[in-house]
Design a protein around this motif. Structure first.
Motif, mmCIF file in Angstrom:
data_model
loop_
_atom_site.group_PDB
_atom_site.id
_atom_site.type_symbol
_atom_site.label_atom_id
_atom_site.label_comp_id
_atom_site.label_asym_id
_atom_site.label_seq_id
_atom_site.Cartn_x
_atom_site.Cartn_y
_atom_site.Cartn_z
ATOM 1 N N UNK A 223 1.003 -1.068 -0.090
ATOM 2 C CA UNK A 223 0.000 -0.132 0.079
ATOM 3 C C UNK A 223 0.809 1.273 -0.100
ATOM 4 N N UNK A 224 1.925 1.041 0.572
ATOM 5 C CA UNK A 224 3.064 2.506 0.705
ATOM 6 C C UNK A 224 3.393 2.768 -0.717
ATOM 7 N N UNK A 225 3.786 1.860 -1.592
ATOM 8 C CA UNK A 225 4.169 2.071 -2.846
ATOM 9 C C UNK A 225 3.348 2.258 -3.823
ATOM 10 N N UNK A 226 1.877 1.991 -3.608
ATOM 11 C CA UNK A 226 0.854 2.292 -4.191
ATOM 12 C C UNK A 226 0.151 1.129 -5.166
ATOM 13 N N UNK A 227 0.237 -0.012 -4.856
ATOM 14 C CA UNK A 227 0.104 -1.322 -5.510
ATOM 15 C C UNK A 227 -0.984 -2.037 -4.594
ATOM 16 N N UNK A 228 -1.110 -1.493 -3.148
ATOM 17 C CA UNK A 228 -1.962 -2.375 -2.392
ATOM 18 C C UNK A 228 -3.432 -1.902 -2.203
ATOM 19 N N UNK A 229 -3.936 -1.699 -1.110
ATOM 20 C CA UNK A 229 -5.191 -1.109 -0.729
ATOM 21 C C UNK A 229 -5.271 0.202 -1.053
ATOM 22 N N UNK A 230 -6.028 0.696 -1.881
ATOM 23 C CA UNK A 230 -6.204 2.206 -2.407
ATOM 24 C C UNK A 230 -7.065 3.071 -1.902
ATOM 25 N N UNK A 231 -6.810 4.119 -1.478
ATOM 26 C CA UNK A 231 -7.660 5.238 -0.757
ATOM 27 C C UNK A 231 -8.908 5.142 -1.593
ATOM 28 N N UNK A 232 -10.328 5.508 -0.747
ATOM 29 C CA UNK A 232 -10.316 6.135 0.462
ATOM 30 C C UNK A 232 -10.492 4.984 1.538
ATOM 31 N N UNK A 233 -10.188 3.614 1.095
ATOM 32 C CA UNK A 233 -10.231 2.382 2.181
ATOM 33 C C UNK A 233 -9.182 2.778 3.132
ATOM 34 N N UNK A 234 -9.401 2.727 4.313
ATOM 35 C CA UNK A 234 -8.338 2.796 5.335
ATOM 36 C C UNK A 234 -7.628 1.739 5.327
ATOM 37 N N UNK A 235 -6.260 1.711 5.216
ATOM 38 C CA UNK A 235 -5.463 0.595 5.636
ATOM 39 C C UNK A 235 -4.194 1.130 6.273
ATOM 40 N N UNK A 236 -3.511 0.510 6.994
ATOM 41 C CA UNK A 236 -2.168 1.055 7.654
ATOM 42 C C UNK A 236 -1.212 1.581 6.685
ATOM 43 N N UNK A 237 -1.111 0.623 5.585
ATOM 44 C CA UNK A 237 0.074 1.116 4.585
ATOM 45 C C UNK A 237 -0.547 2.219 3.686
#
Length: 282
Positions: A223-237
């Motif tokens: 998620x930090x590099x933009x290939x994981x869970x995407x906003x606006x869904x809240x995830x830690x990354x």
């Protein structure tokens, strides 16, 4: 034979009880349980919706917003607590799925030498891919999102559990209880599933604790590099990624997700360490 099985079962139960009494296991379990409860109780702990935008963007920590607000005026404590729920949901479903697939393939390795060779080479290929490389590949195919994170976590666990099952099975197959079962006419699959698997469960439990820790890290990294869970869904990354751009306006933006990620990783690793000392180092 039944008496031997009963004695072995009692020994395993005693070992599990002793493992959970280890200081590292107790501290790790307490930390994980605390964070899990915070995630479960998220709707009760804050009056805000994790998706509701507000007029006050990038507020610093205060009484109404303990961690402040993000660039859209959303309460950061609320989004962090809901991020715990999402991360644990992904880890708690993807790790068992990967473990079950890996164990099944590990059992198949013991059934025929040719199957063993083919699956071992497949495990080598899978282990050659780091979690992030696998995540990039799956995100390119499936698109960024929860599905990519889920299948990445599940995929990296298949060869891990497969190798553990295969190697432990090869060690256990020459034990006295296996030879006794063979003498009584039990089939190979029956011995593998009914006798050997219960006796290698300890190693699988330790790996499961480590894998849960890795799953939290993988979600955060993807998620930090933009290939994981995407906003606006809240995830830690995703919160860490967004917070990195606004640390000068609200330094507490990333404080919540960083604390939770570190807490979960440390908690699962302490739990795995305690289980390893109690279950495997006997």
């Amino acid at each position: 034979m039944s008496a031997v099985v009963t004695v072995r079962g009692r020994v395993r139960l005693a070992a599990k009880s002793r493992a959970l009494k280890a200081p590292s296991a107790r501290w790790g379990l307490a930390l994980v349980v605390l964070l899990v409860l915070l995630g479960i109780a998220a709707p009760l702990l804050t009056p805000y919706s994790p998706l509701a935008q507000g007029p006050d963007a990038l507020l610093g920590p205060g009484l109404q917003h303990p961690l402040g607000t993000d660039e859209f005026g959303r309460d950061l404590l609320t989004r962090t607590l809901h991020g715990i729920r999402l991360d644990l949901l992904v880890a708690g479903t993807a790790v068992p799925l990967g473990a079950l697939a890996g164990v099944a393939l590990g059992v198949l390795c013991a059934l025929h030498p040719l199957v063993d060779v083919v699956l071992q080479r497949a495990f080598d290929v899978m282990l050659a891919f780091t979690a992030l490389i696998l995540g990039v590949t799956l995100a390119a195919v499936l698109g960024p999102g929860t599905a990519a994170v889920f299948w990445t976590v599940a995929g990296i666990n298949v060869p891990l559990f497969g190798r553990i099952t295969r190697d432990a099975t090869r060690i256990e197959k020459d034990r006295e209880y296996v030879l006794a079962a063979q003498a009584l006419g039990a089939g190979r699959l029956r011995i593998l599933v009914g006798d050997i698997l219960p006796n290698i469960l300890d190693a699988l439990i330790v790996q499961a604790a480590l894998s849960l820790s890795t799953a939290v890290f993988v979600e955060g990294a993807m998620s930090f590099v933009g290939i994981g869970i995407t906003p606006p869904t809240p995830s830690l990354g995703a919160l860490l990624r967004s917070g990195a751009s606004f640390l000068d306006q609200n330094p507490a933006y990333a404080l919540g997700p960083v604390t939770v990620v570190v807490g979960l990783v440390i908690g699962f690793n302490l739990l795995a360490d305690g289980l390893n000392k109690g279950l495997l180092k006997r």
